[in-house]
Scaffold this active site. Structure first.
Site, PDB file in Angstrom:
ATOM      1  N   CYS A 105       0.832  -1.213   0.000  1.00 18.74           N
ATOM      2  CA  CYS A 105       0.000   0.000   0.000  1.00 18.74           C
ATOM      3  C   CYS A 105       0.859   1.253   0.000  1.00 18.74           C
ATOM      4  CB  CYS A 105      -0.929   0.016   1.205  1.00 18.74           C
ATOM      5  SG  CYS A 105      -0.058   0.073   2.782  1.00 18.74           S
ATOM      6  N   HIS A 281      -2.382   1.059   7.489  1.00 18.29           N
ATOM      7  CA  HIS A 281      -2.605   1.066   6.052  1.00 18.29           C
ATOM      8  C   HIS A 281      -2.408   2.484   5.521  1.00 18.29           C
ATOM      9  CE1 HIS A 281      -4.161  -0.294   2.267  1.00 18.29           C
ATOM     10  NE2 HIS A 281      -5.369   0.205   2.385  1.00 18.29           N
ATOM     11  N   ASN A 301      -8.898   3.769  -1.979  1.00 16.69           N
ATOM     12  CA  ASN A 301      -8.129   2.635  -1.459  1.00 16.69           C
ATOM     13  C   ASN A 301      -7.432   1.934  -2.635  1.00 16.69           C
ATOM     14  OD1 ASN A 301      -7.138   0.718   0.291  1.00 16.69           O
ATOM     15  ND2 ASN A 301      -9.111  -0.158   0.867  1.00 16.69           N
TER      16      ASN A 301
END
Ligand SMILES: *[C@@H]1O[C@H](CO)[C@@H](O)[C@H](O)[C@H]1NC(C)=O
Ligand SMILES: *[C@@H]1O[C@H](CO)[C@@H](O)[C@H](O)[C@H]1NC(C)=O
Length: 344
Positions: A105, A281, A301
């Site tokens: 990520c 995250h 996302n």
């Protein structure tokens, strides 16, 4: 001094294998509490291979500048969407990418922000999609295999080494598209300093683009808003709790009709309701708004468009530092042209 150090979701702890509540119980609990969002089973592929050890690589000596804006409160709109402000870069800003089975990520959020900002600063002239693959594979000090990485290191790599272009897995776009190894197997391939796409005819070194700076933002909604309005999307780190995995959309049945007309009107503001913290995250914030009196950050996302029911977007409650999301927002400047910055 704050450190920008985080590992990526989905890294789930051992307790995940023996949860105190089943997914079904968790979903029922969230939905029975009448929150501003609705939970459900998402068809999150590769969930097993996204599991991994969650640890830290502290880098305590590293200093990062904090950007401070002069704030004119009246200039901040109630609702903001970077896609509307910079329509010439809409396709980049609204592009939901997919990190697949790798905890990358940090590489996705970084390169997404880089791509958006280069497009914005050149008024849409330079549509260069920075390659998460190149960053993931060639910046060894940026990460620990596929279980996480550091965004400050990612931007340093952009400033000092440069990053080539590269699209998603199977996209055949750019110099180094995302590899099958990372996407499917969660294994970081070896760094190669050549383009990996026969359809792309720019040489590796000529393809590199660079950065000028990296900075964090104050834990202050107005500061974050002015940064986004002025320079484009930013990266946000937050704590992922079990319930986040089941985020789907709003609690209102009319959502389907709304979504049919415009994806900008989708409903569902996430805040933590139940479940353990499972990871950290990093995502991209592209705007904000208010829904039924609840202010939120509009977020892209990188779990593909099939995560949730909002095409891969999520709204997270604003102003309450929800899941620590307002605490470590960061961004940087991308250098115009494909030469290394002389000031960086
Ligand atoms: C990627 O491309 C390969 C080869 O064309 C194909 O077999 C595979 O199904 C594709 N995977 C995805 C996720 O699209
Ligand atoms: C956020 O920053 C602005 C400008 O620096 C300041 O006026 C405001 O009081 C801050 N807000 C909070 C909640 O600290």
């Amino acid at each position: 001094m704050r450190k920008i150090i985080f590992f990526c979701a989905l890294t789930l702890p051992l307790s995940w294998s023996k949860p105190s509540k089943t997914s079904f119980q968790l979903i029922q609990e969230i939905n029975s509490r009448q929150t501003s969002w609705k939970a459900g089973l998402n068809s999150l592929k590769n969930i097993k291979s996204r599991l991994g050890f969650l640890g830290l690589h502290p880098d305590s000596d590293y200093k990062i500048a904090t950007k401070h804006h002069k704030i004119d409160q009246t200039s901040i709109p109630e609702t903001f969407d970077a896609r509307d402000k910079w329509p010439e870069c809409k396709d980049f800003i609204g592009n939901i990418r997919d990190q697949g089975a790798c905890g990358s990520c940090w590489a996705f959020a970084s390169t997404e922000v880089m791509s958006d900002r280069l497009c914005i600063v050149t008024n849409g002239e330079t549509k260069f999609e920075f390659s998460p693959e190149n960053l993931l594979t060639c910046c060894e000090i940026c990460r620990y295999n596929c279980v996480g990485g550091y965004t400050a290191q990612a931007w340093n790599f952009l400033i000092n080494e440069g990053i080539v272009s590269g699209g998603d897995y199977n996209s055949s776009e750019g110099c180094q598209p995302y590899s099958e190894s990372a996407f499917k197997n969660g294994v970081v391939p070896k760094c190669v300093k050549t383009c990996q796409n026969n359809n792309y005819d720019v040489k590796y070194n000529d393809d590199k683009h660079y950065g000028d700076s990296f900075y964090t933002l104050e834990t202050n909604v107005s500061q974050i808003q002015v940064e986004i309005m002025t320079n484009g999307p930013v990266m946000a780190t937050f704590n992922v709790f079990e319930d986040f995995v089941y985020y789907q959309d709003g609690v209102f049945n009319q959502r389907n009709y709304v979504a049919f007309w415009s994806i900008f009107l989708f409903l569902g503001v996430y805040y933590h309701v139940s479940g353990e913290m499972i990871a950290r995250h990093v995502v991209k914030v592209i705007g904000w708004g208010t829904e039924n009196g609840v202010p939120y950050w509009l977020i892209a996302n990188s779990w593909g468009t099939w995560w949730g029911k909002l095409e891969g977007f999520v709204k997270i409650r604003q102003e309450t530092n929800e899941c620590a999301i307002e605490q470590e927002m960061a961004a940087g400047e991308v250098h115009i042209g494909n030469k290394k910055s002389t000031t960086g």
